[in-house]
Design a protein around this motif. Structure first.
Motif, short mmCIF file in Angstrom:
data_model
loop_
_atom_site.label_atom_id
_atom_site.label_comp_id
_atom_site.label_asym_id
_atom_site.label_seq_id
_atom_site.Cartn_x
_atom_site.Cartn_y
_atom_site.Cartn_z
N LYS A 57 0.82 -0.97 -0.14
CA LYS A 57 0.22 -0.13 0.04
C LYS A 57 0.85 1.24 -0.15
O LYS A 57 0.17 2.48 -0.04
N THR A 77 -1.66 4.96 -0.18
CA THR A 77 -2.27 5.43 -1.58
C THR A 77 -1.43 4.67 -2.54
O THR A 77 -1.82 4.70 -3.92
N ALA A 116 1.28 5.32 -3.82
CA ALA A 116 1.87 5.99 -4.91
C ALA A 116 3.26 5.51 -5.53
O ALA A 116 3.35 5.75 -6.70
N GLU A 142 -3.08 8.92 9.34
CA GLU A 142 -2.60 7.61 8.69
C GLU A 142 -1.70 6.82 9.68
O GLU A 142 -1.38 5.51 9.13
#
Length: 482
Positions: free
Chosen positions: A196, A201, A203, A325
């Protein structure tokens, strides 16, 4: 410095099984990190990342089990860089030079720490559940063996109506069945955090695959399948939600209550000299009082059950203060509470398997206690029998009331035996039922449907719950080392 000069938790050094201790060992933790990096590399290669070579994967495969020397090197490296994951990335790269540049590629530390924790939780439950199954099976055999044995029931720890030894065991078994259901559910609900990225995210992985969202999703799914899990959590922060830890520890806390209640009942029965836990031939009950047979196993269960029940609060408090987060104030407490919970549950189940493999019942003591209380319980039967013979219920009630108070005074004030039945036999009013008193006082007529309830419960509910576990049931005696 000798190991005898350092504190060691008795959970691992004294009580817990080797298999459960191994799950939470440093070697298993760091070896699991390596397996995660290895499977990440395989998945990245399969999804199309050409920088991952076969040589790199092969070298990683050959060094999945970390050695003592490598753990020592990583410990020294961590003291320098102050980061445990990066220390192990460095040492893994030393022994896998072809893979050094791609280990941990795209990942954040929680890729290894969190996914590893979830693997440990699953594996730990896979140790606990068979042990719980065996406790249920042993108690079920005990219940069937003693389903017809009348025993004095207690409410408020005061004499109540009769039940049977087997039916009482079913009360323990039913709660253990609920614990089994809860543990199965918690174990089967576990997923992986997957890949993840830093804040969940993905990214970094999207960058690795040049904006190809499908490949990133496929990477996530591939890693999870390679690691033997059914599903991945669809969204995470940097960590998997710490609410999962609540779900994991909740069944253990509930089981702790069951274990405490079971062990407390056995301790009380031991005082009554009706049922005792196993007592080994060379066991010493007291250093001063040589005659004692202390219920030390059940006392251990009660002691550790209190500890296990308290650990649930760690998970609740930690989950409630994870800002956005993630924060790092979850790390230290989870290193303690999660292993402690499973080690403690493991000890409880091992001890309960030992207890239930050798419970001792004393029918003569049970019979004597029944006989001391049964006359009072039989008064309603006596009244009904007299009415069937043509007597008046009100007149009979008064007659038996007076005699009961007299007998009670003998027991409480004089310390004598309950002589109510002798008084009935010597009272002309009750002559019509004198020949029926034996039948009216038969303990088996006071237990209601206890034998039938026991048999039906074991053959239906218990059999259904244990049906998937026939391969793990073992009725051999269970010994404790300490």
């Amino acid at each position: 410095m000798s190991s005898y000069d350092k504190y060691a938790t008795p959970l691992s050094s004294r009580y817990a099984s080797d298999e459960m201790s191994s799950v939470f060992s440093l070697r298993n933790r760091f070896s699991t990190w390596r397996k995660l990096w290895y499977n990440l590399a395989i998945a990245e290669q399969q999804v199309g990342l050409k920088v991952i070579t076969d040589e790199a994967i092969e070298q990683m495969k050959n060094h999945l089990e970390i050695t003592d020397e490598e753990i020592d090197r990583a410990t020294k490296e961590e003291a320098i860089v102050r980061h445990d994951v990066m220390a192990h990335v460095h040492v893994f790269g030393e022994v896998c030079p072809k893979a050094a540049g791609i280990i941990h590629l795209g990942a954040t530390s929680c890729f290894v720490t969190d996914n590893a924790d979830l693997i440990f939780l699953r594996d730990a439950y896979d140790i606990l559940i068979p042990k719980l199954v065996n406790v249920i099976d042993r108690l079920s055999q005990f219940a069937l063996e003693h389903k017809d044995l009348p025993v004095l029931g207690w409410t408020h720890f005061q004499p109540a109506q009769l039940t049977t030894v087997g039916k009482r065991a079913c009360l323990w078994i039913q709660e253990l069945l609920w614990d089994l259901r809860n543990m199965e559910r918690a174990r089967n609900d576990l997923g992986l955090r997957g890949v993840k990225g830093t804040t969940g995210t993905q990214a970094s992985f999207l960058s690795l695959f040049h904006g190809d969202h499908d490949k990133v999703e496929l990477l996530d799914e591939t890693v999870v399948k390679l690691l033997g899990f059914e599903h991945v959590y669809p969204v995470t922060g940097q960590t998997y939600s710490r609410k999962i830890d609540i779900d994991v520890l909740s069944p253990l806390a509930s089981f702790a209550a069951t274990a405490h209640k079971f062990a407390t009942d056995i301790r009380l029965l031991a005082n009554l000299k009706e049922v005792e836990e196993p007592f080994e031939k060379s066991q010493i009950g007291s250093s001063a009082m040589a005659y004692k047979r202390n219920p030390m196993r059940c006392e251990r269960v009660c002691s550790l059950a209190r500890h296990l029940g308290s650990l649930m609060n760690d998970a609740v408090q930690t989950a409630s203060v994870q800002w956005f987060e993630r924060t790092l104030d979850d790390s230290a407490i989870r290193r303690i509470s999660l292993p402690s919970a499973f080690l403690t549950a493991d000890i409880l189940l091992s001890t309960m398997n030992n207890i239930t493999s050798g419970l001792v019942v004393y029918p003569k003591v049970i019979e004597r206690r029944i006989n001391s209380e049964l006359p009072f319980m039989a008064t309603e039967n006596i009244i009904m029998a007299m009415v069937e013979k043509g007597g008046s219920r009100q007149d009979c009630h008064e007659e038996i009331r007076v005699l009961s108070h007299q007998a009670s005074a003998v027991v409480k004030q004089q310390g004598g035996d309950n002589d109510l039945i002798e008084r009935v036999k010597n009272t002309k009013y009750f002559e019509p039922i004198w020949n029926d008193l034996g039948k009216l006082l038969d303990p088996s007529t006071f237990v209601g449907r206890a034998p039938q309830q026991t048999e039906k419960f074991i053959k239906n509910d218990v059999a259904q719950a244990l049906a998937p576990y026939g391969h793990v049931i073992n009725r051999a005696p269970v010994h404790l080392s300490v």
